[in-house]
Motif scaffolding. Structure first.
Motif, short mmCIF file in Angstrom:
data_model
loop_
_atom_site.label_atom_id
_atom_site.label_comp_id
_atom_site.label_asym_id
_atom_site.label_seq_id
_atom_site.Cartn_x
_atom_site.Cartn_y
_atom_site.Cartn_z
N LEU A 47 0.61 -1.15 -0.32
CA LEU A 47 0.38 -0.53 0.39
C LEU A 47 0.80 1.36 -0.31
O LEU A 47 0.50 2.13 -0.89
CB LEU A 47 -1.11 0.17 1.28
N MET A 48 2.12 1.27 0.81
CA MET A 48 2.49 2.37 0.93
C MET A 48 3.75 2.83 -0.90
O MET A 48 3.20 4.03 -1.11
CB MET A 48 4.43 2.24 1.84
N LEU A 49 3.82 1.37 -1.10
CA LEU A 49 3.96 1.85 -2.65
C LEU A 49 3.16 2.03 -4.44
O LEU A 49 3.66 1.94 -5.11
CB LEU A 49 4.70 0.60 -2.65
N ALA A 63 -3.84 -12.49 3.84
CA ALA A 63 -3.33 -11.11 4.64
C ALA A 63 -4.16 -10.97 5.31
O ALA A 63 -5.19 -10.37 5.37
CB ALA A 63 -2.11 -9.96 3.58
N ASP A 64 -3.27 -10.33 6.84
CA ASP A 64 -4.87 -9.70 7.97
C ASP A 64 -4.60 -7.82 7.44
O ASP A 64 -3.31 -7.13 7.69
CB ASP A 64 -4.58 -9.79 8.91
N SER A 65 -5.70 -7.38 7.47
CA SER A 65 -5.39 -5.73 7.21
C SER A 65 -6.09 -4.77 8.14
O SER A 65 -5.69 -3.73 8.31
CB SER A 65 -6.45 -5.10 5.94
N SER A 66 -6.14 -5.39 9.47
CA SER A 66 -5.75 -5.06 10.37
C SER A 66 -4.62 -4.48 11.47
O SER A 66 -5.00 -3.96 12.34
CB SER A 66 -6.50 -5.35 11.51
N ILE A 67 -3.89 -5.27 10.99
CA ILE A 67 -2.17 -5.34 12.22
C ILE A 67 -1.79 -3.74 11.75
O ILE A 67 -2.01 -3.21 10.56
CB ILE A 67 -0.89 -5.90 11.01
N LYS A 68 -1.66 -2.99 12.22
CA LYS A 68 -0.58 -2.23 12.84
C LYS A 68 1.12 -1.88 12.86
O LYS A 68 1.20 -3.35 12.98
CB LYS A 68 -0.89 -1.25 13.79
N SER A 74 -2.45 1.51 10.15
CA SER A 74 -2.92 0.15 9.79
C SER A 74 -3.16 0.30 8.38
O SER A 74 -2.79 1.32 8.13
CB SER A 74 -4.84 0.53 10.27
N CYS A 75 -3.04 -0.60 7.71
CA CYS A 75 -3.54 -0.79 6.15
C CYS A 75 -4.29 0.35 5.82
O CYS A 75 -4.24 1.03 4.12
CB CYS A 75 -4.15 -2.43 5.70
N LEU A 76 -5.04 0.51 5.99
CA LEU A 76 -7.02 1.72 5.87
C LEU A 76 -5.94 2.89 5.61
O LEU A 76 -6.03 3.64 5.02
CB LEU A 76 -7.79 1.73 6.88
N ASP A 77 -5.44 2.95 7.19
CA ASP A 77 -4.55 4.20 7.31
C ASP A 77 -3.35 4.80 5.89
O ASP A 77 -3.29 5.83 5.54
CB ASP A 77 -3.60 4.73 8.28
N GLU A 78 -2.88 3.35 5.87
CA GLU A 78 -1.88 3.36 4.71
C GLU A 78 -2.64 3.77 2.66
O GLU A 78 -2.76 4.55 2.13
CB GLU A 78 -0.79 2.13 4.18
N SER A 80 -5.59 5.06 2.72
CA SER A 80 -6.09 6.55 2.72
C SER A 80 -5.08 7.52 2.51
O SER A 80 -5.29 8.56 1.47
CB SER A 80 -6.52 7.14 3.92
N ILE A 81 -3.94 7.59 1.99
CA ILE A 81 -2.84 8.50 1.42
C ILE A 81 -2.82 8.27 0.13
O ILE A 81 -2.73 8.73 -0.31
CB ILE A 81 -1.46 7.58 2.67
N ILE A 82 -2.89 6.86 0.12
CA ILE A 82 -2.52 6.61 -1.82
C ILE A 82 -3.41 7.28 -2.29
O ILE A 82 -3.12 7.77 -3.81
CB ILE A 82 -2.10 5.36 -2.03
N LEU A 83 -4.90 7.48 -1.84
CA LEU A 83 -6.26 7.67 -2.33
C LEU A 83 -6.19 9.18 -2.91
O LEU A 83 -6.78 9.97 -3.18
CB LEU A 83 -7.62 7.25 -1.41
N VAL A 84 -5.67 9.81 -1.96
CA VAL A 84 -5.49 11.33 -1.89
C VAL A 84 -4.74 11.70 -3.30
O VAL A 84 -3.84 11.26 -3.64
CB VAL A 84 -4.65 11.86 -0.51
#
Length: 84
Positions: A47-49, A63-68, A74-78, A80-84
């Protein structure tokens, strides 16, 4: 314990073919959520890349998307950055 960052390496190199093959291992559920030295899972790194095809394959493989990560993201946080 020896750390294995093979998933992370495939994500970093955007090597979808070898990632796909690696995810077919019978023991993948035991290692798919391993964290790297920064506390990121392979899914978080994808997600970061902005490796969306890799991220989807990791999710499809369990893969578990809830891991921080080490920063509490979390994956949701990551994502949200790429969707901006």
């Amino acid at each position: 314990m020896v750390e294995d960052y093979t998933l992370h390496k495939y994500i970093y190199n955007d090597d979808y073919v070898n990632l796909f093959l690696f995810l077919q291992q019978p023991n993948i559920k035991k290692i798919i959520n391993n964290k790297d030295t920064h506390g990121n899972t392979a899914l978080q790194l994808a997600l970061m890349l902005d490796r969306r095809n890799c991220a989807q394959k990791l999710i499809d493989s369990g893969a578990d998307s809830s891991i921080k990560n080490g920063f509490g993201w979390s994956c949701l946080d990551e994502a949200s950055i790429i969707l901006v």
